[in-house]
Design a protein around this motif. Sequence first.
Motif, PDB file in Angstrom:
ATOM      1  N   LYS A  92      91.209  -2.101  56.309  1.00 27.35           N
ATOM      2  CA  LYS A  92      92.276  -2.452  55.361  1.00 27.35           C
ATOM      3  C   LYS A  92      93.234  -1.281  55.186  1.00 27.35           C
ATOM      4  O   LYS A  92      94.467  -1.454  55.142  1.00 27.35           O
ATOM      5  CB  LYS A  92      91.638  -2.869  54.034  1.00 27.35           C
ATOM      6  CG  LYS A  92      92.633  -3.293  52.974  1.00 27.35           C
ATOM      7  CD  LYS A  92      91.894  -3.652  51.676  1.00 27.35           C
ATOM      8  CE  LYS A  92      92.868  -3.998  50.567  1.00 27.35           C
ATOM      9  NZ  LYS A  92      92.149  -4.317  49.304  1.00 27.35           N
ATOM     10  N   MET A  93      92.690  -0.061  55.086  1.00 27.89           N
ATOM     11  CA  MET A  93      93.523   1.124  54.897  1.00 27.89           C
ATOM     12  C   MET A  93      94.333   1.432  56.166  1.00 27.89           C
ATOM     13  O   MET A  93      95.501   1.865  56.089  1.00 27.89           O
ATOM     14  CB  MET A  93      92.658   2.322  54.525  1.00 27.89           C
ATOM     15  CG  MET A  93      91.972   2.190  53.156  1.00 27.89           C
ATOM     16  SD  MET A  93      93.142   2.079  51.774  1.00 27.89           S
ATOM     17  CE  MET A  93      93.110   0.314  51.413  1.00 27.89           C
ATOM     18  N   VAL A  94      93.710   1.269  57.333  1.00 30.47           N
ATOM     19  CA  VAL A  94      94.419   1.519  58.595  1.00 30.47           C
ATOM     20  C   VAL A  94      95.612   0.597  58.711  1.00 30.47           C
ATOM     21  O   VAL A  94      96.701   1.007  59.170  1.00 30.47           O
ATOM     22  CB  VAL A  94      93.460   1.342  59.796  1.00 30.47           C
ATOM     23  CG1 VAL A  94      94.236   1.358  61.118  1.00 30.47           C
ATOM     24  CG2 VAL A  94      92.392   2.426  59.793  1.00 30.47           C
ATOM     25  N   LYS A  95      95.422  -0.625  58.289  1.00 29.84           N
ATOM     26  CA  LYS A  95      96.505  -1.597  58.355  1.00 29.84           C
ATOM     27  C   LYS A  95      97.610  -1.268  57.355  1.00 29.84           C
ATOM     28  O   LYS A  95      98.808  -1.446  57.640  1.00 29.84           O
ATOM     29  CB  LYS A  95      95.936  -2.990  58.078  1.00 29.84           C
ATOM     30  CG  LYS A  95      96.954  -4.108  58.262  1.00 29.84           C
ATOM     31  CD  LYS A  95      96.311  -5.469  58.038  1.00 29.84           C
ATOM     32  CE  LYS A  95      97.329  -6.588  58.235  1.00 29.84           C
ATOM     33  NZ  LYS A  95      96.721  -7.928  58.031  1.00 29.84           N
ATOM     34  N   ALA A  96      97.207  -0.752  56.180  1.00 26.74           N
ATOM     35  CA  ALA A  96      98.195  -0.429  55.135  1.00 26.74           C
ATOM     36  C   ALA A  96      98.967   0.840  55.461  1.00 26.74           C
ATOM     37  O   ALA A  96     100.156   0.961  55.122  1.00 26.74           O
ATOM     38  CB  ALA A  96      97.491  -0.298  53.796  1.00 26.74           C
ATOM     39  N   TYR A  97      98.368   1.816  56.166  1.00 27.83           N
ATOM     40  CA  TYR A  97      99.012   3.098  56.451  1.00 27.83           C
ATOM     41  C   TYR A  97      98.857   3.404  57.953  1.00 27.83           C
ATOM     42  O   TYR A  97      98.052   4.266  58.366  1.00 27.83           O
ATOM     43  CB  TYR A  97      98.399   4.209  55.578  1.00 27.83           C
ATOM     44  CG  TYR A  97      98.405   3.859  54.091  1.00 27.83           C
ATOM     45  CD1 TYR A  97      99.548   4.023  53.331  1.00 27.83           C
ATOM     46  CD2 TYR A  97      97.261   3.327  53.479  1.00 27.83           C
ATOM     47  CE1 TYR A  97      99.559   3.707  51.976  1.00 27.83           C
ATOM     48  CE2 TYR A  97      97.268   3.004  52.132  1.00 27.83           C
ATOM     49  CZ  TYR A  97      98.419   3.181  51.381  1.00 27.83           C
ATOM     50  OH  TYR A  97      98.433   2.847  50.050  1.00 27.83           O
ATOM     51  N   PRO A  98      99.615   2.729  58.761  1.00 24.53           N
ATOM     52  CA  PRO A  98      99.451   2.853  60.220  1.00 24.53           C
ATOM     53  C   PRO A  98      99.754   4.247  60.758  1.00 24.53           C
ATOM     54  O   PRO A  98      99.078   4.728  61.674  1.00 24.53           O
ATOM     55  CB  PRO A  98     100.417   1.809  60.778  1.00 24.53           C
ATOM     56  CG  PRO A  98     101.416   1.588  59.710  1.00 24.53           C
ATOM     57  CD  PRO A  98     100.702   1.789  58.428  1.00 24.53           C
ATOM     58  N   LYS A  99     100.766   4.930  60.272  1.00 27.31           N
ATOM     59  CA  LYS A  99     101.121   6.255  60.779  1.00 27.31           C
ATOM     60  C   LYS A  99     100.051   7.281  60.437  1.00 27.31           C
ATOM     61  O   LYS A  99      99.754   8.183  61.247  1.00 27.31           O
ATOM     62  CB  LYS A  99     102.469   6.697  60.221  1.00 27.31           C
ATOM     63  CG  LYS A  99     103.656   5.948  60.827  1.00 27.31           C
ATOM     64  CD  LYS A  99     104.968   6.550  60.348  1.00 27.31           C
ATOM     65  CE  LYS A  99     106.148   5.844  61.020  1.00 27.31           C
ATOM     66  NZ  LYS A  99     107.445   6.413  60.610  1.00 27.31           N
ATOM     67  N   LEU A 100      99.526   7.171  59.251  1.00 29.97           N
ATOM     68  CA  LEU A 100      98.501   8.127  58.825  1.00 29.97           C
ATOM     69  C   LEU A 100      97.237   7.966  59.675  1.00 29.97           C
ATOM     70  O   LEU A 100      96.624   8.983  60.076  1.00 29.97           O
ATOM     71  CB  LEU A 100      98.187   7.926  57.340  1.00 29.97           C
ATOM     72  CG  LEU A 100      97.108   8.823  56.735  1.00 29.97           C
ATOM     73  CD1 LEU A 100      97.531  10.287  56.784  1.00 29.97           C
ATOM     74  CD2 LEU A 100      96.794   8.399  55.301  1.00 29.97           C
ATOM     75  N   PHE A 101      96.869   6.714  59.958  1.00 28.26           N
ATOM     76  CA  PHE A 101      95.606   6.468  60.660  1.00 28.26           C
ATOM     77  C   PHE A 101      95.836   6.118  62.139  1.00 28.26           C
ATOM     78  O   PHE A 101      94.962   5.549  62.805  1.00 28.26           O
ATOM     79  CB  PHE A 101      94.851   5.326  59.979  1.00 28.26           C
ATOM     80  CG  PHE A 101      94.376   5.678  58.592  1.00 28.26           C
ATOM     81  CD1 PHE A 101      93.394   6.635  58.425  1.00 28.26           C
ATOM     82  CD2 PHE A 101      94.912   5.033  57.486  1.00 28.26           C
ATOM     83  CE1 PHE A 101      92.953   6.949  57.157  1.00 28.26           C
ATOM     84  CE2 PHE A 101      94.462   5.350  56.226  1.00 28.26           C
ATOM     85  CZ  PHE A 101      93.483   6.315  56.033  1.00 28.26           C
ATOM     86  N   ALA A 102      96.952   6.487  62.681  1.00 29.55           N
ATOM     87  CA  ALA A 102      97.233   6.178  64.094  1.00 29.55           C
ATOM     88  C   ALA A 102      96.236   6.867  65.017  1.00 29.55           C
ATOM     89  O   ALA A 102      95.911   6.342  66.096  1.00 29.55           O
ATOM     90  CB  ALA A 102      98.656   6.581  64.443  1.00 29.55           C
ATOM     91  N   SER A 103      95.764   8.039  64.659  1.00 27.68           N
ATOM     92  CA  SER A 103      94.838   8.809  65.500  1.00 27.68           C
ATOM     93  C   SER A 103      93.448   8.929  64.849  1.00 27.68           C
ATOM     94  O   SER A 103      92.702   9.872  65.150  1.00 27.68           O
ATOM     95  CB  SER A 103      95.398  10.208  65.786  1.00 27.68           C
ATOM     96  OG  SER A 103      95.658  10.877  64.553  1.00 27.68           O
ATOM     97  N   THR A 163     104.437  12.053  55.222  1.00 24.06           N
ATOM     98  CA  THR A 163     105.566  11.248  55.715  1.00 24.06           C
ATOM     99  C   THR A 163     106.724  12.115  56.203  1.00 24.06           C
ATOM    100  O   THR A 163     107.291  11.837  57.278  1.00 24.06           O
ATOM    101  CB  THR A 163     106.030  10.266  54.617  1.00 24.06           C
ATOM    102  OG1 THR A 163     104.968   9.351  54.334  1.00 24.06           O
ATOM    103  CG2 THR A 163     107.253   9.494  55.062  1.00 24.06           C
ATOM    104  N   PRO A 164     107.124  13.192  55.492  1.00 19.01           N
ATOM    105  CA  PRO A 164     108.232  14.025  56.006  1.00 19.01           C
ATOM    106  C   PRO A 164     107.897  14.763  57.299  1.00 19.01           C
ATOM    107  O   PRO A 164     108.820  15.287  57.960  1.00 19.01           O
ATOM    108  CB  PRO A 164     108.478  15.015  54.858  1.00 19.01           C
ATOM    109  CG  PRO A 164     107.864  14.396  53.654  1.00 19.01           C
ATOM    110  CD  PRO A 164     106.686  13.624  54.165  1.00 19.01           C
ATOM    111  N   TYR A 165     106.602  14.824  57.728  1.00 17.69           N
ATOM    112  CA  TYR A 165     106.201  15.639  58.872  1.00 17.69           C
ATOM    113  C   TYR A 165     105.712  14.810  60.066  1.00 17.69           C
ATOM    114  O   TYR A 165     105.310  15.386  61.091  1.00 17.69           O
ATOM    115  CB  TYR A 165     105.090  16.621  58.455  1.00 17.69           C
ATOM    116  CG  TYR A 165     105.492  17.498  57.283  1.00 17.69           C
ATOM    117  CD1 TYR A 165     106.324  18.596  57.484  1.00 17.69           C
ATOM    118  CD2 TYR A 165     105.060  17.210  56.005  1.00 17.69           C
ATOM    119  CE1 TYR A 165     106.698  19.395  56.421  1.00 17.69           C
ATOM    120  CE2 TYR A 165     105.425  18.012  54.928  1.00 17.69           C
ATOM    121  CZ  TYR A 165     106.247  19.097  55.137  1.00 17.69           C
ATOM    122  OH  TYR A 165     106.623  19.882  54.090  1.00 17.69           O
TER     123      TYR A 165
END
Length: 550
Positions: A344-355, A400-402
């Motif tokens: 659920k979290m990966v889906k909500a925050y794709p950039k954070l959990f991309a790797s 997000t800014p990085y």
Amino acid sequence: MVDKETTEFSRGSFKEKILRQLEENAAKQAETKFPDPEDFERPSRSDSEEPERKIEPRKVDLEPFKLPVFDFPAADENEAEPFVENENLSEEGDSLRQKLDGMVSEEIQNQDIPPQFSSSETKVQDEKLEQEQFSEKKESEKMVKHQPSRRTSNSSKKTSYSKKNKNKNKNKKKKKVTAGKIIAVIVVLLVLVVGGTGWYGYNFVKSGIQPLDSKNATAKSINIPAGSSSKQIGEILQRQSIIKNGMVFQYYTKFKNYSEFKSGYYNLAPNMSLSTIASKLEEGGTEKPVAPTLGKILVPEGYTLTQIAKAVTVNSGSNEKNAKTPFSEADFMKTVQDPTFIAKMVKAYPKLFASLPTKDSGIKYQLEGYLFPATYDYTKSSTVESVIENMIQAANTQLTPYYDTIAQKNLTVNEVLSLAALVEKEANNDDDRRNVAGTFYNRMNAGMTLGSNLSILYAEGKLGEKTSLSEDANIDTNLDSPYNLYTNTGFGPGPVDSPSLSSIKAVLDPAQNDYFYFVADVTTGKVYFAKTLAEQNANVQKYVNDKISS
């Protein structure tokens, strides 16, 4: 029997009585006044039928008579001689006195038996004589001017003057004493009033600055309208039972230079200080009301997931000892390892959990290092899942800014967080963080392992726990674990703790140096860098081994 009073009757008193009566008769004759014939009106003949009568004045021949002079007792030495009117006495007065004396003596001699007087009559006569003598004295005092002697007059004047001076001095002293007492009382009253006012003002301000209720952390949603002044805001906060006194808030914020308060909805609690409330008002509120917080959860920088699991059970926003939240450590650890929640979290925050590393990659916890260290509020509707999601959302917001910078450097979020987690534990300030990050890059670029003790302690479950210096220094560098960065190259499988934003920035902007080694003093924490292994061994012996043995 003849009474004593009768025997005391002397010839002299009888003589004086006769003389006094004669003087009174003579005075009465002298004062007799005949009417003036002209004072009577003659009736007219027409009004009266009676014949006219001739009235001849009666002639009375009176012998010239002068008042006798009596001998008074001699004046006192201190008294002046009285002034007596009619000083020249005629010889006729002396001859009259002699005639009277002779008549009285003959009359007494012719009497064989002395006159008998009753005691009552004698008393009456004596009283009359005393009254007559008293009246004569009064008349004589009127006629005679008594002049006191100089001694008596001067002494009396002096005594009266001295008495007046004494009385004046006494009155002056009394007035001075009375005035002094009045002034002293006024001064004491003024001191009491000023002191009481100062003490009351001090206590009033002191109590107004303190929180309304230090034990009450229940927050309320407070709306601050646009354009509200500090006075109006203070009145609102006092009316909503957030602070003690609005006026104290007004002057406190002016004295502390708090300004530019923003409108919006704020969740404020009675246990907040004036400085905390003023700071929140400067930060700004929300457009819509947010559920009031029941407490706070503090996640320090460098905490591991197991440490965070313990932190969520503590209400850091309360002043009570061991204040707890409604969350448990077991529920937290169960949720952070739940695959459904993670998906659920990966889906909500794709950039954070991309790797995000997979579970079978050898990592301990997938979400380790992805919960941002900060302070979080919880409300009545908060759950363990919502609390964890708030931490993940904060990490996404900070990174997000990085994200673009990370991609430009050919790095992944997992790599940046893994390296930043090591930097967080190895350095204590921003300069050391950048030098430590530069040293790690130098080693990796040279094909060397990172050689960090922290990853091995984490694999053993000792990171974040209380360990001795000896345990930290004597780690098992041959441990079979993907977290053994003495045998495995690269960044490691994943973060070993939750790094701060400063450590993340240091990894993205490392210092350019020639170091390949570093070691921290086990007592001070200061980091010493080295370019060669020999320098490193010397530093380890000096700052680690020697201090452990001592």
